[in-house]
Design a protein around this motif. Structure first.
Motif, PDB file in Angstrom:
ATOM      1  N   LEU A  96       0.732  -1.238  -0.003  1.00  0.00           N
ATOM      2  CA  LEU A  96       0.027  -0.116   0.032  1.00  0.00           C
ATOM      3  C   LEU A  96       0.785   1.228   0.067  1.00  0.00           C
ATOM      4  O   LEU A  96       0.699   2.124  -0.913  1.00  0.00           O
ATOM      5  CB  LEU A  96      -0.964  -0.038   1.245  1.00  0.00           C
ATOM      6  CG  LEU A  96      -1.739   1.216   1.456  1.00  0.00           C
ATOM      7  CD1 LEU A  96      -2.808   1.597   0.433  1.00  0.00           C
ATOM      8  CD2 LEU A  96      -2.389   1.234   2.813  1.00  0.00           C
ATOM      9  N   SER A  97       1.819   1.354   0.880  1.00  0.00           N
ATOM     10  CA  SER A  97       2.563   2.636   0.860  1.00  0.00           C
ATOM     11  C   SER A  97       3.435   3.017  -0.387  1.00  0.00           C
ATOM     12  O   SER A  97       3.630   3.890  -0.745  1.00  0.00           O
ATOM     13  CB  SER A  97       3.510   2.723   2.427  1.00  0.00           C
ATOM     14  OG  SER A  97       4.194   1.546   2.446  1.00  0.00           O
ATOM     15  N   LEU A  98       4.068   1.761  -0.688  1.00  0.00           N
ATOM     16  CA  LEU A  98       5.140   1.911  -1.742  1.00  0.00           C
ATOM     17  C   LEU A  98       4.340   2.092  -3.105  1.00  0.00           C
ATOM     18  O   LEU A  98       4.701   2.974  -3.785  1.00  0.00           O
ATOM     19  CB  LEU A  98       5.897   0.722  -1.938  1.00  0.00           C
ATOM     20  CG  LEU A  98       7.066   0.789  -3.115  1.00  0.00           C
ATOM     21  CD1 LEU A  98       8.057   1.879  -2.534  1.00  0.00           C
ATOM     22  CD2 LEU A  98       7.780  -0.359  -3.049  1.00  0.00           C
ATOM     23  N   TYR A 155       1.096   3.378  -3.174  1.00  0.00           N
ATOM     24  CA  TYR A 155       0.501   4.856  -3.257  1.00  0.00           C
ATOM     25  C   TYR A 155       1.835   5.756  -3.684  1.00  0.00           C
ATOM     26  O   TYR A 155       1.574   6.792  -4.539  1.00  0.00           O
ATOM     27  CB  TYR A 155       0.000   5.343  -1.682  1.00  0.00           C
ATOM     28  CG  TYR A 155      -0.657   6.723  -1.868  1.00  0.00           C
ATOM     29  CD1 TYR A 155      -1.755   6.748  -2.422  1.00  0.00           C
ATOM     30  CD2 TYR A 155       0.019   7.806  -1.483  1.00  0.00           C
ATOM     31  CE1 TYR A 155      -2.477   8.041  -2.195  1.00  0.00           C
ATOM     32  CE2 TYR A 155      -0.412   8.957  -1.380  1.00  0.00           C
ATOM     33  CZ  TYR A 155      -1.654   9.165  -1.900  1.00  0.00           C
ATOM     34  OH  TYR A 155      -2.245  10.259  -2.146  1.00  0.00           O
ATOM     35  N   THR A 156       2.923   5.722  -3.049  1.00  0.00           N
ATOM     36  CA  THR A 156       4.239   6.616  -3.211  1.00  0.00           C
ATOM     37  C   THR A 156       4.522   6.486  -4.785  1.00  0.00           C
ATOM     38  O   THR A 156       4.628   7.542  -5.296  1.00  0.00           O
ATOM     39  CB  THR A 156       5.355   6.110  -2.426  1.00  0.00           C
ATOM     40  OG1 THR A 156       4.982   5.957  -1.106  1.00  0.00           O
ATOM     41  CG2 THR A 156       6.534   6.889  -2.608  1.00  0.00           C
ATOM     42  N   MET A 157       4.630   5.507  -5.405  1.00  0.00           N
ATOM     43  CA  MET A 157       4.926   5.327  -6.792  1.00  0.00           C
ATOM     44  C   MET A 157       3.858   6.021  -7.559  1.00  0.00           C
ATOM     45  O   MET A 157       4.113   6.953  -8.616  1.00  0.00           O
ATOM     46  CB  MET A 157       4.881   3.913  -7.166  1.00  0.00           C
ATOM     47  CG  MET A 157       6.145   3.090  -6.339  1.00  0.00           C
ATOM     48  SD  MET A 157       7.859   3.720  -6.684  1.00  0.00           S
ATOM     49  CE  MET A 157       8.319   2.541  -7.715  1.00  0.00           C
ATOM     50  N   TYR A 172       1.675   8.387  -6.881  1.00  0.00           N
ATOM     51  CA  TYR A 172       1.398   9.789  -6.669  1.00  0.00           C
ATOM     52  C   TYR A 172       2.724  10.534  -7.246  1.00  0.00           C
ATOM     53  O   TYR A 172       2.503  11.632  -7.853  1.00  0.00           O
ATOM     54  CB  TYR A 172       1.333  10.264  -5.153  1.00  0.00           C
ATOM     55  CG  TYR A 172       1.200  11.565  -4.692  1.00  0.00           C
ATOM     56  CD1 TYR A 172      -0.108  11.927  -4.770  1.00  0.00           C
ATOM     57  CD2 TYR A 172       2.249  12.371  -4.323  1.00  0.00           C
ATOM     58  CE1 TYR A 172      -0.424  13.195  -4.575  1.00  0.00           C
ATOM     59  CE2 TYR A 172       1.975  13.583  -3.874  1.00  0.00           C
ATOM     60  CZ  TYR A 172       0.663  14.174  -3.796  1.00  0.00           C
ATOM     61  OH  TYR A 172       0.533  15.475  -3.237  1.00  0.00           O
ATOM     62  N   LEU A 173       3.913   9.804  -7.012  1.00  0.00           N
ATOM     63  CA  LEU A 173       4.963  10.458  -7.684  1.00  0.00           C
ATOM     64  C   LEU A 173       4.982  10.284  -9.135  1.00  0.00           C
ATOM     65  O   LEU A 173       5.358  11.512  -9.784  1.00  0.00           O
ATOM     66  CB  LEU A 173       6.416   9.654  -7.326  1.00  0.00           C
ATOM     67  CG  LEU A 173       7.666  10.043  -7.815  1.00  0.00           C
ATOM     68  CD1 LEU A 173       8.168  10.931  -7.035  1.00  0.00           C
ATOM     69  CD2 LEU A 173       8.570   8.854  -7.638  1.00  0.00           C
ATOM     70  N   VAL A 229       2.116  13.196 -10.136  1.00  0.00           N
ATOM     71  CA  VAL A 229       2.422  14.624  -9.813  1.00  0.00           C
ATOM     72  C   VAL A 229       3.834  15.111 -10.463  1.00  0.00           C
ATOM     73  O   VAL A 229       3.886  16.209 -10.747  1.00  0.00           O
ATOM     74  CB  VAL A 229       2.471  14.689  -8.244  1.00  0.00           C
ATOM     75  CG1 VAL A 229       2.904  16.411  -8.066  1.00  0.00           C
ATOM     76  CG2 VAL A 229       0.970  14.464  -7.785  1.00  0.00           C
ATOM     77  N   VAL A 230       4.578  14.167 -10.437  1.00  0.00           N
ATOM     78  CA  VAL A 230       6.142  14.761 -10.911  1.00  0.00           C
ATOM     79  C   VAL A 230       6.560  13.998 -12.355  1.00  0.00           C
ATOM     80  O   VAL A 230       6.746  14.668 -13.180  1.00  0.00           O
ATOM     81  CB  VAL A 230       7.054  14.236  -9.660  1.00  0.00           C
ATOM     82  CG1 VAL A 230       8.356  14.633 -10.232  1.00  0.00           C
ATOM     83  CG2 VAL A 230       6.820  14.892  -8.662  1.00  0.00           C
ATOM     84  N   ILE A 231       6.481  12.419 -12.271  1.00  0.00           N
ATOM     85  CA  ILE A 231       7.073  12.248 -13.614  1.00  0.00           C
ATOM     86  C   ILE A 231       6.413  12.374 -14.856  1.00  0.00           C
ATOM     87  O   ILE A 231       7.061  12.582 -15.677  1.00  0.00           O
ATOM     88  CB  ILE A 231       7.140  10.461 -13.227  1.00  0.00           C
ATOM     89  CG1 ILE A 231       7.712  10.099 -12.157  1.00  0.00           C
ATOM     90  CG2 ILE A 231       7.776   9.960 -14.444  1.00  0.00           C
ATOM     91  CD1 ILE A 231       9.137  10.570 -11.969  1.00  0.00           C
ATOM     92  N   VAL A 232       4.977  12.073 -14.856  1.00  0.00           N
ATOM     93  CA  VAL A 232       4.437  12.228 -16.083  1.00  0.00           C
ATOM     94  C   VAL A 232       4.217  13.774 -16.292  1.00  0.00           C
ATOM     95  O   VAL A 232       4.425  14.184 -17.461  1.00  0.00           O
ATOM     96  CB  VAL A 232       2.818  12.074 -15.632  1.00  0.00           C
ATOM     97  CG1 VAL A 232       1.771  12.439 -16.892  1.00  0.00           C
ATOM     98  CG2 VAL A 232       2.561  10.169 -15.573  1.00  0.00           C
ATOM     99  N   PRO A 233       3.992  14.740 -15.513  1.00  0.00           N
ATOM    100  CA  PRO A 233       4.152  16.262 -16.157  1.00  0.00           C
ATOM    101  C   PRO A 233       5.622  16.565 -16.524  1.00  0.00           C
ATOM    102  O   PRO A 233       5.599  17.261 -17.591  1.00  0.00           O
ATOM    103  CB  PRO A 233       3.803  16.822 -14.737  1.00  0.00           C
ATOM    104  CG  PRO A 233       3.037  16.195 -13.795  1.00  0.00           C
ATOM    105  CD  PRO A 233       3.502  14.862 -14.069  1.00  0.00           C
ATOM    106  N   LEU A 234       6.566  16.026 -16.039  1.00  0.00           N
ATOM    107  CA  LEU A 234       7.960  16.350 -16.228  1.00  0.00           C
ATOM    108  C   LEU A 234       8.176  15.527 -17.659  1.00  0.00           C
ATOM    109  O   LEU A 234       9.003  16.315 -18.255  1.00  0.00           O
ATOM    110  CB  LEU A 234       8.954  15.930 -15.405  1.00  0.00           C
ATOM    111  CG  LEU A 234       9.331  16.957 -14.147  1.00  0.00           C
ATOM    112  CD1 LEU A 234      10.405  16.472 -13.306  1.00  0.00           C
ATOM    113  CD2 LEU A 234       9.873  18.203 -15.137  1.00  0.00           C
TER     114      LEU A 234
END
Lengths: 280, 331, 280
Positions: free
Chosen positions: C16-18, C20-22, C24-25, C28-33
């Motif tokens: 769950l934690s990993l 969700y982290t992946m 969200y990352l 929010v970060v990888i796709v836009p960049l």
């Protein structure tokens, strides 16, 4: 040996000391304190009533509300992420952990302008999803969602960065003890982990919040500067300044001085507590 | 509650921590897992607790296979080496934790919990610290609180990881005796991990000697000390001298108290050695002698023997093993 | 025990934690960049080359490197003195000044920008002195240097300070007992220990300065070939709807800052290894 020459071993002569202190203070004064003084003086130049009036301007209020709204959405999103990421990174060992850590820090090294434009490329009229969004009548760019997204991106690492080292320092023993005592995952997290990391978390929230309220470059790109609709407080300062409404611009800017000082004070207090608990 | 461990193995990457361990622990037993660092003893304990998953093998609690049951549901009491007390909770809240996290349907009332915690606190003679925080207690007190916390949930077995490892030697000694009496009164199946052979021998009913992920010997303290199964156990459980007799070229392990010291001897098994160290302080007189080929021989004598022989440092004497480990044991 | 640090745990929530982290990352970060690369990939190499090596772009890189380097250098020098003075000497208001060092982190860049622009404009409190000397401070490269120096001020102070605090007085006493005077002790004993942190602080300030937008936009005057840094150029291109051109320059900036980040990491690793070797 006299006490004077003993102290000489570890420090410089009074003269050198005062020269260095003088240089440091002059540097800080010119670069750091003078701008602050200027903002406060300029804000109050036309008297306190005018200052209050500038802050009561309806457009200012709209900007304050928008900025608060953006922060209220962006900060919790990054808090949830920060907690999940910290749990995954500190409680387990897995391949690629250092790459994940580097990626979490990535937004810090992206220029604010780029942080904004990537969302224009993704959601803008000519962007990757532009046609799709237009067909469904959804506006992201030049609208509030875009501002929130850009803010989330820019403030992305702040909570995770503060929580990870604190959680790491706590180890896993207490969580494992809770598990052998029959606690489930949710109970372990809320009753054991969260109370232990609360200061680190608070620290991250303070920094994240200050940055969310104050972000300028990224938000500037996605906002479109639609007055009273997509102008956050920093953008409002810019508009006032560019319209030569200097007193008003500095009045609003003084709010940020207050916020910054408040943030630094909390940061200092929390940092002190973390140090006392041996976690920083 | 008896425990049966069947061919349990565990590796960490390249490192084989446990190699197909088989072990049966009887109901009510106080068992010591003894071994050097890296022998796998803590890993085995954590696998029994469910804090670590085994790569292969089975674990039965009274015949019930628990290999797929998580630590949360195994009902084991685990006492951590560094206690792992919840630092933000008072002693009372620490002990009550296990009772309070139970599902509502089976949870005791707050009044009952209070009663039970008070009972446990008086059992460990620490009633007066209920409202303190762990950081305000001494190491020995924390250790007992950790034990009370583990016992609060009425575990089926009690597991202790290096229970005295972090304490200073005086408190260690006191707590050892206390644990022994405590187990005698409660009769709960207990396993503890230690690297200290003295501790294992003094406290436990049976000792499991582990080395490099394998069991070297299982036996009562008396058995493993006096009849070690191999040279590792012999050396790990106490000072020994590998004594090479001069006549039949036989090598034997001899403990310090098994030597006889004489001024003159014509026994072919005796060797001539010089006393290079002598410490008469304590119940026994400890000596180190340098034998032929500068072999170091460790000898202990009773105070009366020492007085009779009037030994001095630098003196040359004859030493002879009166008996050897395991009777006729030899390499 | 050697394997204790890598000891795995079976605390709940890894997936769950990993996960969700992946997620969200990624969102929010990888796709836009990745949009930057997506956008430029459609323009072809020659167009990309043309956009990134146009004379105006080249001028902006040159300016950006020059002013960022200069401001980082100024901060390295004065920041070192500030850190030294804060750790070693006693003077009034030291605690408050120490807290205020972080102000540039906590203040929105736009607020800093308007304050500095006003302060250094020809009629401003400080600008008038420059004006008398016939030096143009605001609306010139010098103005950009001032803004970037403000933005980068905390980095060197905050990297040098903890290292300076951790130096045990024994090594200085040892040097003194061996007959070294104060300056020799500083040069031969203290400075080599502090240098890595100084270099890290310098690089952080430099890399931050390369991407800065908000504080510069008000003071620079934004004149192509003269005071236009890459973020301003990107802004101009975005306003002209030249998204590909903006993305191309953004990629150059992004890769530059990643390279700098990598340099810092390698530097730190090298230094910590050297320190460990010395301890061993």
């Amino acid at each position: 040996m006299s006490s004077l020459s003993i102290s000489r071993i570890k420090t410089e002569s009074r003269f050198v000391q005062w020269v260095l202190i003088g240089v440091a203070l002059l540097y800080l004064f010119l670069l750091l304190f003078l701008p602050i003084i200027l903002i406060l003086v300029s804000a109050l130049k036309k008297g306190f009533p005018m200052y209050v009036q500038a802050l009561q301007d309806p457009e200012t209020w709209v900007a304050i509300k928008l900025s608060l709204f953006v922060a209220v959405v962006a900060v919790p999103l990054n808090v949830i992420f920060g907690l999940f990421a910290a749990w995954a990174i500190t409680k387990y060992s897995f391949r690629g952990k250092s790459l994940l850590l580097a990626l979490i820090d990535l937004p810090l090294s992206v220029s604010p302008v780029i942080s904004g434009m990537i969302f224009v490329l993704l959601f803008g009229a000519n962007g990757f999803l532009g046609e799709f969004l237009a067909a469904h009548g959804i506006r992201v760019i030049f609208a509030v969602p875009g501002i929130i997204l850009a803010t989330v991106f820019v403030t992305f690492p702040y909570v995770a960065r503060e929580v990870i080292p604190v959680m790491k320092a706590q180890g896993k023993d207490e969580e494992e003890a809770a598990m052998t005592l029959g606690a489930n995952g949710f109970q372990i997290f809320t009753k054991v982990t969260l109370p232990n990391i609360k200061w680190g978390l608070f620290y991250g929230v303070i920094l994240c919040n200050a940055r969310a309220l104050g972000e300028f470059g990224a938000v500037s790109v996605v906002s479109g500067h639609i007055r009273g609709v997509t102008t956050t407080l920093p953008l409002h300062v810019e508009i006032l300044y560019n319209e030569y409404a200097f007193a008003a611009a500095f009045s609003v800017a003084s709010l940020f001085i207050g916020l910054a000082l408040f943030t630094l004070l909390l940061k200092h207090i929390v940092g002190f507590r973390l140090k006392r608990e041996g976690l920083k | 509650m008896s425990i049966e461990i069947k061919s349990v193995s565990k590796s960490f990457g390249e490192f084989e921590s446990l190699k197909s361990i088989d072990l049966v622990i009887e109901t009510g037993e106080l068992l010591a897992l003894l071994g050097p660092s890296g022998s796998g003893k803590t890993t085995l304990l954590r696998i029994i607790a469910g804090l670590e998953s085994a790569d292969s093998g089975q674990i039965y609690f009274s015949g019930e296979n628990l290999i797929d049951t998580g630590a949360k549901d195994r009902q084991v009491g685990f006492v951590f080496q560094h206690y792992a007390l919840f630092r933000h909770m008072t002693v009372f809240d620490n002990i009550a934790f296990g009772l309070r996290v139970k599902p509502k349907a089976v949870r005791l009332s707050e009044a009952k919990i209070k009663e039970k915690v008070s009972e446990l606190l008086s059992l460990i003679h620490l009633d007066w610290v209920a409202d303190r925080f762990p950081s305000q207690l001494s190491g020995g007190q924390r250790q007992r609180i950790a034990l009370a916390r583990a016992l609060a949930v009425e575990p089926r077995i009690l597991l202790l990881d290096e229970p005295f490892g972090a304490l200073d030697s005086k408190v260690r000694k006191e707590l050892r005796q206390w644990l022994r009496r405590f187990h005698h009164d409660l009769k709960i199946t207990t396993i503890f991990v230690t690297h200290d052979q003295e501790e294992a021998l003094e406290v436990s009913d049976r000792v499991v000697v582990l080395n490099k992920g394998e069991i070297e010997q299982v036996g009562t303290p008396e058995e493993v000390y006096h009849r070690p199964a191999n040279s590792f156990v012999a050396e790990f459980l106490g000072d020994v001298t590998l004594f090479r007799g001069r006549v039949d070229d036989q090598s034997v392990y001899v403990r310090p108290h098994q030597f006889e010291v004489m001024h003159v001897s014509d026994d072919p098994h005796a060797v001539h050695a010089e006393i290079i160290f002598l410490n008469p302080a304590g119940p026994l007189v400890k000596m180190e002698l340098s034998g032929p080929d500068e072999q170091l021989i460790q000898v202990s004598l009773s105070q009366s023997e020492y007085a009779e022989l009037k030994l001095k440092k630098g003196e040359k004497v004859y030493v002879r093993p009166k008996e050897v480990i395991g009777g006729d044991y030899c390499i | 025990m050697q394997n204790k640090s890598r000891r795995r745990t079976i605390l709940p929530g890894f997936g769950l934690s990993l996960g969700y982290t992946m997620m969200y990352l990624g969102l929010v970060v990888i796709v836009p960049l990745s949009m930057l690369f997506f956008k430029t990939s459609s323009m072809g190499f020659s167009a990309f080359w043309e956009a990134t090596t146009a004379p105006r772009a080249l001028a902006s890189y040159r300016l950006s490197f020059g002013v960022a380097f200069l401001s980082a250098l100024i901060n390295a020098f004065f920041g070192f003195i500030v850190a030294w003075v804060l750790v070693r000497y006693e003077f009034p208001f030291k605690k408050i000044i120490n807290v205020l060092i972080d102000l540039p982190f906590a203040l929105p860049t736009a607020v800093a920008g308007i304050a500095l622009a006003t302060l250094y404009s020809p009629s401003g409190w400080v600008g008038q002195f420059f004006d008398k000397l016939d030096i143009q401070s605001a609306y010139s490269p010098l103005g950009i240097v001032i803004a970037l120096t403000f933005i980068g001020l905390p980095f060197v102070v905050r990297t040098v300070q903890p290292v300076l605090e951790s130096i045990e007085s024994e090594i200085e006493e040892a040097a003194a007992s061996l007959g070294a005077n104060r300056w020799q002790t500083f040069r031969a004993v203290l400075f080599p220990v502090l240098f890595p942190s100084l270099l890290t602080g310098f690089t952080l300030a430099f890399s931050r300065a390369l991407g800065e937008y908000g504080s510069v936009v008000f003071i620079s005057g934004n004149m192509p070939f003269k005071t236009e840094i890459p973020p301003l150029l990107i802004m101009t291109k975005l306003e002209q709807y030249d998204y590909s051109g903006a993305a191309a320059i953004a990629i150059v900036m992004l890769l530059t800052s990643l390279l700098l980040l990598l340099t810092i990491n390698l530097l730190n690793r090298h230094v910590s290894r050297r320190v460990n070797d010395e301890l061993a």
